[in-house]
Write an enzyme that holds these catalytic residues in place. Sequence first.
Site, PDB file in Angstrom:
ATOM      1  N   TYR A  61      40.410  57.859  42.477  1.00  0.00           N
ATOM      2  CA  TYR A  61      40.717  56.511  41.970  1.00  0.00           C
ATOM      3  C   TYR A  61      39.632  55.587  42.504  1.00  0.00           C
ATOM      4  CZ  TYR A  61      43.847  52.582  40.824  1.00  0.00           C
ATOM      5  OH  TYR A  61      44.383  51.439  40.308  1.00  0.00           O
ATOM      6  N   ASP A  67      48.881  47.218  32.614  1.00  0.00           N
ATOM      7  CA  ASP A  67      48.746  47.393  34.062  1.00  0.00           C
ATOM      8  C   ASP A  67      47.946  46.256  34.701  1.00  0.00           C
ATOM      9  OD1 ASP A  67      48.948  48.824  36.475  1.00  0.00           O
ATOM     10  OD2 ASP A  67      46.968  49.712  36.160  1.00  0.00           O
ATOM     11  N   ARG A 101      36.750  47.277  29.319  1.00  0.00           N
ATOM     12  CA  ARG A 101      36.537  46.591  30.617  1.00  0.00           C
ATOM     13  C   ARG A 101      37.062  47.519  31.703  1.00  0.00           C
ATOM     14  NH1 ARG A 101      39.515  46.278  34.549  1.00  0.00           N
ATOM     15  NH2 ARG A 101      41.018  44.607  34.337  1.00  0.00           N
ATOM     16  N   GLU A 140      45.534  50.024  29.692  1.00  0.00           N
ATOM     17  CA  GLU A 140      44.676  49.923  30.870  1.00  0.00           C
ATOM     18  C   GLU A 140      43.281  49.466  30.477  1.00  0.00           C
ATOM     19  OE1 GLU A 140      45.931  50.771  34.038  1.00  0.00           O
ATOM     20  OE2 GLU A 140      44.140  49.703  34.662  1.00  0.00           O
ATOM     21  N   ASP A 141      42.774  48.497  31.195  1.00  0.00           N
ATOM     22  CA  ASP A 141      41.367  48.110  31.123  1.00  0.00           C
ATOM     23  C   ASP A 141      40.865  47.828  29.707  1.00  0.00           C
ATOM     24  OD1 ASP A 141      41.584  48.321  33.813  1.00  0.00           O
ATOM     25  OD2 ASP A 141      40.016  49.799  34.106  1.00  0.00           O
ATOM     26  N   LYS A 181      44.453  57.284  36.721  1.00  0.00           N
ATOM     27  CA  LYS A 181      45.766  56.620  36.861  1.00  0.00           C
ATOM     28  C   LYS A 181      46.878  57.658  36.724  1.00  0.00           C
ATOM     29  CE  LYS A 181      44.531  52.085  36.884  1.00  0.00           C
ATOM     30  NZ  LYS A 181      44.986  50.967  37.695  1.00  0.00           N
ATOM     31  N   ASN A 226      37.507  45.274  41.743  1.00  0.00           N
ATOM     32  CA  ASN A 226      37.152  46.687  41.918  1.00  0.00           C
ATOM     33  C   ASN A 226      35.883  47.010  41.151  1.00  0.00           C
ATOM     34  OD1 ASN A 226      39.519  47.423  43.394  1.00  0.00           O
ATOM     35  ND2 ASN A 226      40.672  47.280  41.486  1.00  0.00           N
TER      36      ASN A 226
HETATM   37  N1  LIG Z   1      43.372  44.998  42.562  1.00  0.00           N
HETATM   38  C1  LIG Z   1      43.892  45.344  41.426  1.00  0.00           C
HETATM   39  O1  LIG Z   1      44.940  45.991  41.348  1.00  0.00           O
HETATM   40  C2  LIG Z   1      43.201  44.933  40.174  1.00  0.00           C
HETATM   41  C3  LIG Z   1      41.938  44.440  40.195  1.00  0.00           C
HETATM   42  N2  LIG Z   1      41.334  44.083  39.031  1.00  0.00           N
HETATM   43  C4  LIG Z   1      39.959  43.653  39.115  1.00  0.00           C
HETATM   44  O2  LIG Z   1      39.866  42.300  38.775  1.00  0.00           O
HETATM   45  C5  LIG Z   1      38.582  42.045  38.246  1.00  0.00           C
HETATM   46  C6  LIG Z   1      38.733  41.167  37.029  1.00  0.00           C
HETATM   47  O3  LIG Z   1      39.437  41.834  36.015  1.00  0.00           O
HETATM   48  P1  LIG Z   1      39.794  41.050  34.652  1.00  0.00           P
HETATM   49  O4  LIG Z   1      40.571  39.834  34.963  1.00  0.00           O
HETATM   50  O5  LIG Z   1      40.421  41.958  33.716  1.00  0.00           O
HETATM   51  O6  LIG Z   1      38.332  40.731  34.158  1.00  0.00           O
HETATM   52  P2  LIG Z   1      37.768  39.554  33.325  1.00  0.00           P
HETATM   53  O7  LIG Z   1      36.368  39.863  33.034  1.00  0.00           O
HETATM   54  O8  LIG Z   1      38.691  39.243  32.215  1.00  0.00           O
HETATM   55  O9  LIG Z   1      37.849  38.313  34.330  1.00  0.00           O
HETATM   56  C7  LIG Z   1      36.873  37.962  35.214  1.00  0.00           C
HETATM   57  C8  LIG Z   1      37.049  36.488  35.514  1.00  0.00           C
HETATM   58  O10 LIG Z   1      36.128  36.122  36.503  1.00  0.00           O
HETATM   59  C9  LIG Z   1      35.437  34.978  36.054  1.00  0.00           C
HETATM   60  N3  LIG Z   1      34.081  34.928  36.581  1.00  0.00           N
HETATM   61  C10 LIG Z   1      33.010  35.658  36.221  1.00  0.00           C
HETATM   62  N4  LIG Z   1      31.930  35.263  36.898  1.00  0.00           N
HETATM   63  C11 LIG Z   1      32.320  34.244  37.683  1.00  0.00           C
HETATM   64  C12 LIG Z   1      31.658  33.399  38.598  1.00  0.00           C
HETATM   65  N5  LIG Z   1      30.358  33.519  38.846  1.00  0.00           N
HETATM   66  N6  LIG Z   1      32.373  32.466  39.237  1.00  0.00           N
HETATM   67  C13 LIG Z   1      33.686  32.335  39.006  1.00  0.00           C
HETATM   68  N7  LIG Z   1      34.381  33.097  38.145  1.00  0.00           N
HETATM   69  C14 LIG Z   1      33.698  34.042  37.496  1.00  0.00           C
HETATM   70  C15 LIG Z   1      35.400  35.081  34.546  1.00  0.00           C
HETATM   71  O11 LIG Z   1      35.120  33.801  34.009  1.00  0.00           O
HETATM   72  P3  LIG Z   1      35.067  33.519  32.430  1.00  0.00           P
HETATM   73  O12 LIG Z   1      36.518  33.564  32.005  1.00  0.00           O
HETATM   74  O13 LIG Z   1      34.484  32.166  32.354  1.00  0.00           O
HETATM   75  O14 LIG Z   1      34.252  34.586  31.827  1.00  0.00           O
HETATM   76  C16 LIG Z   1      36.804  35.596  34.304  1.00  0.00           C
HETATM   77  O15 LIG Z   1      37.701  34.529  34.266  1.00  0.00           O
HETATM   78  C17 LIG Z   1      37.949  43.412  37.995  1.00  0.00           C
HETATM   79  O16 LIG Z   1      37.018  43.692  39.007  1.00  0.00           O
HETATM   80  C18 LIG Z   1      39.085  44.372  38.120  1.00  0.00           C
HETATM   81  O17 LIG Z   1      38.670  45.607  38.646  1.00  0.00           O
HETATM   82  C19 LIG Z   1      41.964  44.156  37.835  1.00  0.00           C
HETATM   83  C20 LIG Z   1      43.224  44.656  37.762  1.00  0.00           C
HETATM   84  C21 LIG Z   1      43.914  45.141  38.919  1.00  0.00           C
HETATM   85  C1  LIG Z   2      43.022  48.506  39.555  1.00  0.00           C
HETATM   86  C2  LIG Z   2      42.771  48.201  38.167  1.00  0.00           C
HETATM   87  O1  LIG Z   2      43.611  48.440  37.323  1.00  0.00           O
HETATM   88  C3  LIG Z   2      41.525  47.606  37.798  1.00  0.00           C
HETATM   89  O2  LIG Z   2      40.707  47.299  38.665  1.00  0.00           O
HETATM   90  O3  LIG Z   2      41.321  47.418  36.600  1.00  0.00           O
HETATM   91 MG   LIG Z   3      42.852  48.333  35.392  1.00  0.00          MG
END
Ligand SMILES: NC(=O)C1=CN([C@@H]2O[C@H](COP(=O)(O)OP(=O)(O)OC[C@H]3O[C@@H](n4cnc5c(N)ncnc54)[C@H](OP(=O)(O)O)[C@@H]3O)[C@@H](O)[C@H]2O)C=CC1
Ligand SMILES: CC(=O)C(=O)O
Ligand SMILES: [Mg+2]
Length: 576
Positions: A119, A285, A173, A262-263, A191, A432
């Site tokens: 993972y 998720d 993504r 997912e993603d 997963k 991540n």
């Molecule tokens: N710990 C966990 O269980 C999980 C972790 N994650 C992680 O979260 C992260 C984001 O996932 P997700 O929300 O789907 O991805 P997205 O790409 O949808 O979101 C990323 C966000 O970060 C913002 N962003 C990008 N660059 C900057 C910057 N320089 N300054 C401030 N904000 C910025 C983007 O802005 P804008 O909207 O303007 O593009 C967007 O709002 C990934 O790394 C993923 O692995 C996700 C799911 C679960």
């Molecule tokens: C953990 C997870 O689901 C992610 O980083 O997208």
């Molecule tokens: Mg995910």
Amino acid sequence: MFDPPSFSSSPLSAFAIPPFPVLLSSFFFIVMTIILTPYWSKGVQRLKPASPPPEKLRHGLVPSAFNEGVHAERALAQLRGKDQPLEKYIFLSRLKSDDPDLFYKLCLENMAEITPIIYTPTVGDACIKFSHIYRRPEGLWVSIKDKGNIKNVLNNWPRIDEARISVVTDGSRILGLGDLGVNGMGISIGKLSLYVAGAGILPQSTIPICLDLGTNNQAFLEDPFYLGLRQKRVSEQEMDEFMDEFMHEMTQAFPKMMIQFEDFSTDKAFRYLERYRRQYPVFNDDIQGTGAVVLSGLMNAAKLSSAASGMPLNAHRILFFGAGSAGVGVATQLQSFFTLQGLSVEEARRRIWLIDSQGLVYESRGRLAEHKKYFARNDYSGPPMTDILDIIDYVKPTALLGLSTISGAFTPEVLQLMAAINPRPIIFPLSNPVRLSECSFNDAVVNTNGTVLFASGSPFPEQEFVGRVLYPGQGNNMYIFPGLGLGAILSRATQVTDSMVEASSLGLANSLTEEEHAAGLLYPRVERIREISAHIAVQVIRAAQKANVTHSPELAKMDDSQLHALVKRKMWNPSF
Ligand SMILES: NC(=O)C1=CN([C@@H]2O[C@H](COP(=O)(O)OP(=O)(O)OC[C@H]3O[C@@H](n4cnc5c(N)ncnc54)[C@H](OP(=O)(O)O)[C@@H]3O)[C@@H](O)[C@H]2O)C=CC1
Ligand SMILES: CC(=O)C(=O)O
Ligand SMILES: [Mg+2]
């Protein structure tokens, strides 16, 4: 050919005195019958006739000194002998297909060591290189070219009656790594391995699925090894039509299936969750699982911080760095929880601030993506506020959550400022894989003088600080989805309701042991994942019953301890 031996062919032989060996064996038989009859009558398992040894242990097919216990140690030594995480990933992937019992035995006995390989973080590298390290088919691939014919593709799955859980990605993504096209299959596989290891889902009832709708990853399109279609992603309308057919056919082919999205990139993540969540048993998720796991960690962090500040959770001010599917998913879960804690919907909404790539998200900033509108602030209307230090100074957050994919965004200055305004700052860099984390545990500890309450998406090692050992939490949805999925399939849920997701979060939050509380942990130790998943599954089943979305009347008659015992009995265990 030869006849069976007979002691005598004489018609009187039945009355003749048998020879000595026969007398001896008859005596032995009578004595053993007298001794063993009570055990037989109680049906004691170990006295049942032994089932034939598995193929792999049949005489002559394994070396004479082969021993399963030693072999497990051998496999672990082989794994540890590999230097590179990706080599370890490939080794384990091979082991899973050759000998699933041994693979899952190793996982269960070495969760903390093996989870980061199958993972995050290693699965991220495996996805990037998936088309290069690909060895053999695993999972189901459905492409845009199958539109109109998806039914036949799904029916090719060999174990159609056993299918219960599927993780479906379109690869758009993957973690924070962007569009990886069909290489995203690695995340569905990873997963589902955690579903099996963490919640005892039967391996053969899981289906990793990758949808091939093209990719906008130019390097992949030019890579001769890339395993997907050589085309850009299809239009929104074409994808919607494809998804409608896919979801319909999934429920036809696999009527007992629960689907985890997912993603998917953020716009699609919200769109398809909304489109299907009331029609099929499906959850996202990244939006819901992440919301649940972060709420749980925050509840435990708030308890620890309130010892220093006296502040209840619903008085916290939460600043999100990142406003995508994960950021807004967590914000939504927190807002809902705050209302359960007595705040009005509006008061709960006002506890949350979002930052995206343009800075603070507020209504008068200009056009906003649909999913950001609800949490856009209406109490700020000045010029765009883009510097995170200025925003922290303005918001005075008690908790800073990173879901941005921006490595190192929580600089020493950011961490120091959080420590200056909070006796126990809550800092969760959740992006991540590990190299995209907004800060490391070490940086967080050092720059907050050890006061930080920390959880990250990918694992960090523990730290010694001024003679104490400090433990990082892993705020990752892997603590939620196995138990949530198990509860959903055991209760034959027709939908995954918000109340089921919330139940999984509360179940996780209250599953810490005294020892874990005393060590200052925000999440239980990963070694206890089966126990945690069973506990979560019970809470999820109860929530599903309350929401009236189950098809399992027999579970409703059980009290909690009977239900808990049933959940544990249903968990598959490797038979190595
Ligand atoms: N710990 C966990 O269980 C999980 C972790 N994650 C992680 O979260 C992260 C984001 O996932 P997700 O929300 O789907 O991805 P997205 O790409 O949808 O979101 C990323 C966000 O970060 C913002 N962003 C990008 N660059 C900057 C910057 N320089 N300054 C401030 N904000 C910025 C983007 O802005 P804008 O909207 O303007 O593009 C967007 O709002 C990934 O790394 C993923 O692995 C996700 C799911 C679960
Ligand atoms: C953990 C997870 O689901 C992610 O980083 O997208
Ligand atoms: Mg995910």
